[in-house]
Design an enzyme around this catalytic site. Structure first.
Site, short mmCIF file in Angstrom:
data_model
loop_
_atom_site.label_atom_id
_atom_site.label_comp_id
_atom_site.label_asym_id
_atom_site.label_seq_id
_atom_site.Cartn_x
_atom_site.Cartn_y
_atom_site.Cartn_z
N LYS A 80 30.07 63.80 53.52
CA LYS A 80 31.31 64.57 53.43
C LYS A 80 31.57 64.97 51.97
O LYS A 80 31.22 64.25 51.04
CB LYS A 80 32.49 63.76 53.97
CG LYS A 80 32.35 63.40 55.45
CD LYS A 80 32.43 64.63 56.33
CE LYS A 80 32.36 64.29 57.81
NZ LYS A 80 31.02 63.95 58.29
N ASP A 81 32.23 66.10 51.82
CA ASP A 81 32.51 66.69 50.51
C ASP A 81 33.28 65.73 49.61
O ASP A 81 34.18 65.03 50.07
CB ASP A 81 33.31 67.98 50.71
CG ASP A 81 33.22 68.92 49.53
OD1 ASP A 81 33.47 68.47 48.39
OD2 ASP A 81 32.89 70.09 49.74
N ARG A 82 32.95 65.72 48.34
CA ARG A 82 33.69 64.91 47.38
C ARG A 82 35.07 65.51 47.10
O ARG A 82 36.07 64.79 47.06
CB ARG A 82 32.91 64.78 46.07
CG ARG A 82 33.70 64.04 44.99
CD ARG A 82 33.02 64.08 43.65
NE ARG A 82 33.88 63.50 42.62
CZ ARG A 82 33.64 63.56 41.32
NH1 ARG A 82 32.55 64.17 40.88
NH2 ARG A 82 34.48 63.02 40.46
#
EC number: 5.4.99.27
Length: 347
Positions: A80-82
């Site tokens: 998942k995106d930071r």
């Protein structure tokens, strides 16, 4: 940072409006949907986390320390995106059935929350999810009317199902390395790098084919020799069923696909083969990598159709809600709506 996707065609032309994306972590929220229930018992502790401004690998490594296990004992279904607020499950191999005390871990990392725990008889593996739910806020939009007009179009026909720029690394470095590996016949035991570069190689060729269909006016039209995705599997399209398949496409009963290149011949024929084959031929280094790793040809739908797409406007901000199947990129939807204004992030 250059945009590796800048050369690819748009569904309705390059956006008129500009906006900030992920100006704050809360402006990009992702909620993972695994699509299956846990057994309630087993060797694996399932931990549902909500993280803000952190990447999945970092959280997994720190969770491993908190549980007293090695990093390899913690796994996930998807990265998942930071630069976001994201919810997802992590699995921790704890065969004795213990549940660690997470209080010190949570105190050390206020950007991480534990929402729930459970037990399961299998660890999570990449791809063990059916999709993700998104809440995306575009801020400081310069032309809201154009964005809403584009959203209506997206609701009707979707957007090009491009692999997002994150697939290709910073400034396209993964793609550059994929070409070098193919050219120099690099061999490695590093499975992560091999997988990353192979994905970049296949994704780039796919993106080019989808862009060509847009440029040739056949993004939403079957052509002779296409391969359709149906509820029963893949089906060849030719003169005998072309009209029928086009009618089914209009009803969203079937979808057009494009190549995920492999070491075997393309299954497309006639006009579709003539469209796809040049993009295979013009990337000999990428194809050398793909063939050297015996990747088999696959297909991917060319249109990305978000589920339950809705939006709400507040001043010059617009918040979108939608769901996507696993493997699709929310950034491919945003790309059709606005030109991104770069944000200096402090998170």
């Amino acid at each position: 940072m250059s945009d590796i996707l800048s050369s690819l065609a748009y569904l309705t032309g390059k956006p008129v409006a500009s906006a900030k994306i992920k100006a704050q972590p809360e402006h990009f929220q992702v909620r993972e949907d695994l699509g299956f229930a846990f057994t309630g018992e087993g060797e694996h502790l399932m931990v549902r986390i909500r993280k803000t401004g952190e990447n999945t690998s970092f959280v997994a490594n720190e969770l491993a320390k908190a549980c007293g296990v090695k990093s390899k004992d913690v796994s996930w279904a998807g990265l998942k995106d930071r630069h976001a607020v994201t919810e997802q499950w992590l699995s921790v191999h704890l065969p004795k059935g213990e549940t660690p005390d997470f209080s010190t871990f949570l105190a050390q990392y206020p950007s991480i929350e534990i929402l729930a725990t459970d037990r399961h008889n299998k660890k999570l593996r990449p791809g063990d999810l059916i999709g993700n739910e998104f809440v995306v806020t575009l801020s400081e939009v310069t032309d809201m009317a154009d964005v809403e007009q584009r959203l209506e179009k997206v609701k009707q026909v979707g957007v090009p199902n491009y692999f997002g720029s994150q697939r290709f690394g910073n400034d396209g470095n993964n793609l550059d390395e994929a070409r070098r590996w193919g050219r120099e016949n690099v061999r490695t035991r590093n499975q992560n790098k091999r997988s990353m570069y192979l994905s970049a190689a296949r994704s780039w060729i796919f993106n080019r084919i989808v862009s060509a269909r847009l440029e040739n006016g056949v993004f939403d039209k079957f052509i002779d020799g296409d391969i359709a995705q149906t509820s029963q599997g893949l089906l060849a399209v030719d003169a005998s069923n072309l009209a029928d398949m086009q009618n089914k496409l209009a009803l969203s009963e079937v979808e057009i696909t494009a190549a995920l290149a492999g070491d075997n011949a393309l299954p497309t024929q006639a006009d579709a083969l003539a469209l796809e084959q040049p993009f295979i031929d013009e990337e000999p280094d990428l194809m050398a990598l793909i063939r050297g790793n015996r990747m088999r040809h696959d297909r991917r739908e060319i249109a990305l159709k978000p589920k339950d797409l809705a939006w709400n406007v507040e001043g010059n901000n617009i918040t979108l809600t939608f769901s996507l199947d696993a493997g699709s990129f929310a950034t491919s939807i945003v790309r059709e709506l606005v030109n991104e204004v770069k944000v200096e992030r402090e998170y």
